[in-house]
Design a protein around this motif. Structure first.
Motif, mmCIF file in Angstrom:
data_model
loop_
_atom_site.group_PDB
_atom_site.id
_atom_site.type_symbol
_atom_site.label_atom_id
_atom_site.label_comp_id
_atom_site.label_asym_id
_atom_site.label_seq_id
_atom_site.Cartn_x
_atom_site.Cartn_y
_atom_site.Cartn_z
ATOM 1 N N LYS A 31 -27.059 26.077 -24.098
ATOM 2 C CA LYS A 31 -27.391 27.508 -24.037
ATOM 3 C C LYS A 31 -28.110 27.861 -22.739
ATOM 4 C CE LYS A 31 -30.184 31.027 -26.406
ATOM 5 N NZ LYS A 31 -31.098 31.288 -27.541
ATOM 6 N N MET A 32 -29.117 27.082 -22.391
ATOM 7 C CA MET A 32 -29.924 27.425 -21.225
ATOM 8 C C MET A 32 -29.186 27.182 -19.908
ATOM 9 S SD MET A 32 -33.767 26.131 -22.297
ATOM 10 C CE MET A 32 -34.462 26.887 -20.833
ATOM 11 N N SER A 33 -28.385 26.110 -19.855
ATOM 12 C CA SER A 33 -27.708 25.774 -18.596
ATOM 13 C C SER A 33 -26.255 26.221 -18.573
ATOM 14 C CB SER A 33 -27.764 24.257 -18.357
ATOM 15 O OG SER A 33 -27.043 23.570 -19.365
ATOM 16 N N GLY A 34 -25.788 26.847 -19.657
ATOM 17 C CA GLY A 34 -24.395 27.271 -19.736
ATOM 18 C C GLY A 34 -23.930 28.149 -18.591
ATOM 19 N N PRO A 35 -24.726 29.109 -18.109
ATOM 20 C CA PRO A 35 -24.270 29.936 -16.988
ATOM 21 C C PRO A 35 -23.957 29.148 -15.719
ATOM 22 C CG PRO A 35 -26.127 30.980 -18.093
ATOM 23 C CD PRO A 35 -25.996 29.609 -18.692
ATOM 24 N N ILE A 36 -24.484 27.945 -15.600
ATOM 25 C CA ILE A 36 -24.187 27.105 -14.431
ATOM 26 C C ILE A 36 -23.211 26.001 -14.785
ATOM 27 C CG2 ILE A 36 -25.176 25.433 -12.808
ATOM 28 C CD1 ILE A 36 -27.684 27.165 -12.704
ATOM 29 N N GLN A 37 -23.479 25.262 -15.847
ATOM 30 C CA GLN A 37 -22.629 24.127 -16.183
ATOM 31 C C GLN A 37 -21.261 24.557 -16.712
ATOM 32 O OE1 GLN A 37 -25.473 21.758 -18.688
ATOM 33 N NE2 GLN A 37 -25.129 20.225 -17.105
ATOM 34 N N GLY A 38 -21.217 25.677 -17.400
ATOM 35 C CA GLY A 38 -19.935 26.155 -17.910
ATOM 36 C C GLY A 38 -18.917 26.419 -16.806
ATOM 37 N N PRO A 39 -19.261 27.217 -15.794
ATOM 38 C CA PRO A 39 -18.312 27.423 -14.689
ATOM 39 C C PRO A 39 -17.946 26.145 -13.948
ATOM 40 C CG PRO A 39 -19.975 29.148 -14.688
ATOM 41 C CD PRO A 39 -20.413 28.140 -15.706
ATOM 42 N N LEU A 40 -18.909 25.242 -13.764
ATOM 43 C CA LEU A 40 -18.604 23.997 -13.058
ATOM 44 C C LEU A 40 -17.561 23.176 -13.815
ATOM 45 C CD1 LEU A 40 -22.155 22.887 -11.822
ATOM 46 C CD2 LEU A 40 -20.297 23.855 -10.460
ATOM 47 N N LEU A 41 -17.690 23.094 -15.133
ATOM 48 C CA LEU A 41 -16.690 22.380 -15.931
ATOM 49 C C LEU A 41 -15.356 23.113 -15.917
ATOM 50 C CD1 LEU A 41 -18.906 21.271 -18.965
ATOM 51 C CD2 LEU A 41 -18.111 19.870 -17.056
ATOM 52 N N SER A 42 -15.400 24.441 -15.840
ATOM 53 C CA SER A 42 -14.154 25.208 -15.735
ATOM 54 C C SER A 42 -13.459 24.945 -14.400
ATOM 55 C CB SER A 42 -14.446 26.698 -15.883
ATOM 56 O OG SER A 42 -15.000 26.991 -17.152
ATOM 57 N N TYR A 43 -14.236 24.831 -13.333
ATOM 58 C CA TYR A 43 -13.641 24.515 -12.033
ATOM 59 C C TYR A 43 -12.908 23.174 -12.089
ATOM 60 C CZ TYR A 43 -16.861 28.160 -10.362
ATOM 61 O OH TYR A 43 -17.547 29.331 -10.188
ATOM 62 N N GLU A 44 -13.496 22.214 -12.815
ATOM 63 C CA GLU A 44 -12.818 20.924 -12.978
ATOM 64 C C GLU A 44 -11.475 21.112 -13.668
ATOM 65 O OE1 GLU A 44 -13.443 16.522 -15.045
ATOM 66 O OE2 GLU A 44 -14.607 18.249 -15.715
ATOM 67 N N THR A 45 -11.438 21.944 -14.696
ATOM 68 C CA THR A 45 -10.194 22.181 -15.429
ATOM 69 C C THR A 45 -9.153 22.840 -14.544
ATOM 70 O OG1 THR A 45 -11.424 22.418 -17.505
ATOM 71 C CG2 THR A 45 -9.178 23.311 -17.441
#
Length: 465
Positions: A87-101
């Motif tokens: 929840k707290m790091s989702g705004p950063i970690q979510g896009p980074l994992l999406s970039y990997e995809t």
């Protein structure tokens, strides 16, 4: 927060990441090896390179599939066991994992199909291009994961808004200075994993008397590439140590086994850290060397763990021991690669069975080095999930119970054991069978003017089988 649930969640995450990281590291190295093989085949036309390519492509496919399956779990447990972190790091970690995809997975999935089905359907140049794109995809996957993890190690480019870590500057996040030492370090580790597995397979075939031409190529190329890569890996390993020294001093002190400030600092080679007495038992250390390694100085003062509150220190024993195992594996691999390359150049390697056994038995070393390196990085970061910002104890799902955490741990353990057992057994069967296409190449020194020069005993044995 249930302390037992926290412990079980940490065990589960450590188990799943330890299992998963083996396969991406292996496939990153294999993808690069496949690209080299295909380029050599296209350049020289020698059938041995195509035979090796087809052989290792099968192994790559199995390992790639196992890596994908084991990696899916990683995303799920962020939500089930580590919801506060997600929840707290989702705004950063979510896009980074999406970039990997969108980058890595797209390249891998698209062009891997060409490798499997397109040999006779596309031009040779496009087949080589597809191989390189699969290799690029695996590299990009490692890059985005390292960017993500490096942000957790050294968070930059963010602001805290309403309890969320919100990206403030994506260039600082993506081009974080520590990424450019940690990413090459991980990439070189993956390449070394591939080279040692290839060389070990070649040594195995020589010991068995199989696949003369293929084993010769695998031994020479695997050892030569490893001999070149390991010195570069040592350099980047030192650069990683510099970032730890500058940004995570408690972790650095734990790795060094240094309890109190020293000027100049000694380097503890071996010992047994004892947190109760804040000292090391049975230690052997070298004066001044600690300052030289840490600060490139003969007189620098280096901090000890006593400078930090007990609740802010990592568990000392794990990073202290695993770091030395990692370095030990690296030095053994360096010795094997250099001495094996020397024997290969002198054309004495195939007759030195002791060295062949050493090369064959060395294949676990890069995997052990990668795992212990990650234990140093992740356990040494404790007690922080996001260094200096969010403690691991505060990152766990608050309503998670011990029975639920135990159930998921046992379930993941059973599934991973099933996948690992059958996948590893199948890879072993492929390796034992060897390249399916018989490749017979003349031994060194053969000449068409001397037909009997072809009567190489090892070649005749390989051809007869």
């Amino acid at each position: 927060m249930d302390a037992t649930a926290l412990l079980l969640s940490r065990i589960q995450f450590g188990f799943t990441i330890s299992f998963h990281i083996i396969f991406p590291a292996f496939t990153i190295g294999l993808a690069a090896w496949l690209t080299v093989l295909e380029a050599m085949h296209m350049r020289t036309g020698r059938p041995v390179y195509q035979a090796l390519f087809e052989f290792w492509l099968k192994i790559f496919g199995v390992a790639f599939g196992m890596g994908v399956v084991s990696g899916v779990v990683m995303g799920f447990q962020f939500g089930t066991n580590w919801s506060v972190l997600a929840k707290m790091s989702g705004p950063i970690q979510g896009p980074l994992l999406s970039y990997e995809t969108f980058t890595a997975f797209m390249l891998e999935a698209s062009f891997f199909g060409v490798l499997v089905f397109g040999r006779k359907r596309v031009p040779p140049w496009f087949y080589l291009f597809s191989t390189a794109m699969v290799s690029l995809g695996t590299t990009l996957s490692a890059f985005w994961i390292m960017v993500n993890n490096s942000w957790m190690q050294v968070p930059v480019g963010y602001v805290l808004q309403n309890g969320y870590f919100v990206p403030d500057d994506w260039t600082k996040i993506i081009f974080n200075s520590v990424v450019w030492s940690r990413f090459p370090h991980m990439l070189l580790a993956a390449y070394l994993t591939g080279t040692f597995c290839v060389a070990a397979t070649g040594a195995w075939y020589v010991l068995r008397g199989d696949n003369y031409a293929e084993s010769r190529v695998m031994l020479r190329m695997g050892l030569f590439l490893a001999a070149l890569l390991i010195p570069a890996q040592l350099v980047f390993g030192h650069l990683v140590g510099d970032y730890v020294h500058d940004y995570q001093p408690a972790k650095f002190a734990a790795i060094e086994g240094r309890w109190h400030d020293e000027r100049p600092a000694s380097e503890v080679l071996i010992g047994l850290p004892d947190p109760a007495t804040e000292s090391n038992k049975y230690e052997i250390k070298v004066p001044i060397l600690g300052s030289v390694i840490a600060s490139s100085s003969l007189t620098s003062q280096e901090v000890g763990l006593a400078d930090f509150a007990p609740q802010d220190r990592p568990p000392v024993l794990i990073p202290f021991v695993t770091f030395r195992i990692m370095v030990g594996c690296g030095l053994i691999m360096l010795a094997i690669a250099w001495f094996g390359s020397y024997l290969s150049i002198k054309r004495r390697l195939r007759r030195n069975r002791l060295m062949l056994w050493a090369i064959f038995l060395s294949f676990p070393l890069p995997f052990i080095a990668i795992l212990t390196g990650w234990y140093v990085a992740e356990v040494g970061r404790q007690p922080w999930a996001i260094y200096g910002l969010l403690r691991t104890a505060d990152a766990v799902t608050p309503f998670l119970t011990a029975p639920a955490a135990l159930t998921s741990l046992l379930l993941f353990g059973a599934v991973y054991l099933f996948i690992f057992s059958f996948g590893t057994f199948y890879i072993y069967r492929l390796l034992r069978t060897g390249p399916t296409r018989l490749v017979v190449e003349p031994p060194h020194g053969a000449s068409p003017n001397r037909p009997m020069s072809l009567a190489d005993p090892e070649l005749i044995q390989s051809a007869g089988e």
